[in-house]
Design an enzyme around this catalytic site. Structure first.
Site, mmCIF file in Angstrom:
data_model
loop_
_atom_site.group_PDB
_atom_site.id
_atom_site.type_symbol
_atom_site.label_atom_id
_atom_site.label_comp_id
_atom_site.label_asym_id
_atom_site.label_seq_id
_atom_site.Cartn_x
_atom_site.Cartn_y
_atom_site.Cartn_z
ATOM 1 C CB CYS A 7 -3.348 -6.868 -8.334
ATOM 2 S SG CYS A 7 -4.431 -6.443 -6.942
ATOM 3 C CG HIS A 100 3.271 -4.673 1.168
ATOM 4 N ND1 HIS A 100 2.609 -3.429 0.333
ATOM 5 C CD2 HIS A 100 4.271 -3.839 1.599
ATOM 6 C CE1 HIS A 100 3.271 -2.389 0.564
ATOM 7 N NE2 HIS A 100 4.314 -2.678 1.417
#
Ligand code: 5GP
Ligand code: ZN
Length: 114
Positions: A7, A100
């Site tokens: 983030c 991811h």
């Protein structure tokens, strides 16, 4: 999520070698590359693991894979081949708990993976 590494990379608070970004997706070079091209593609939305996906996230995961294919093509790996990988939780070796997609290319990749 303020304490989440990816983030913070998405927000520009921690530097990364950018490859691509739009409103939903960010792609950057892995800090410890395992192939000549080792790119990580993340959603800007914090999702800890694949187990946390909701039906509304399906298009986002599709966008990560679509963008990985575009990057591979732009870098000249479409025909030779490449690999995309999501690791989920401990047995798969997930270490960063913001999903991811790994994009690896530029060398012969063994199968099955270790
Ligand atoms: P995982 O093992 O969770 O599937 O993959 C995490 C990946 O994130 C690893 O390949 C690791 O090298 C990469 N990584 C960890 N910390 C950083 C960082 O601060 N910057 C970048 N660019 N990659 C990172
Ligand atoms: Zn996050």
């Amino acid at each position: 999520m303020p304490s989440c590494l990816f983030c913070r990379i998405s927000a520009g608070e921690i530097p990364a070698k950018a490859i691509y970004q739009d409103a939903d997706v960010v792609a950057f070079e892995d800090i410890n590359p395992q192939a000549p091209l080792h790119c990580l593609l993340i959603p800007r939305k914090h999702i800890a693991t694949l187990n946390d996906l909701t039906p509304d996230d399906a298009a986002l995961v599709g966008a990560l894979h679509y963008r990985a294919a575009q990057i591979a093509r732009e870098r000249g790996y479409a025909d030779g081949g490449y690999r995309t990988v999501f690791n989920c939780n401990a047995d798969a070796g997930q270490t960063v708990f913001h999903i991811h997609l790994h994009l690896l290319a530029g060398r012969r990749l063994g199968w099955p993976p270790g």
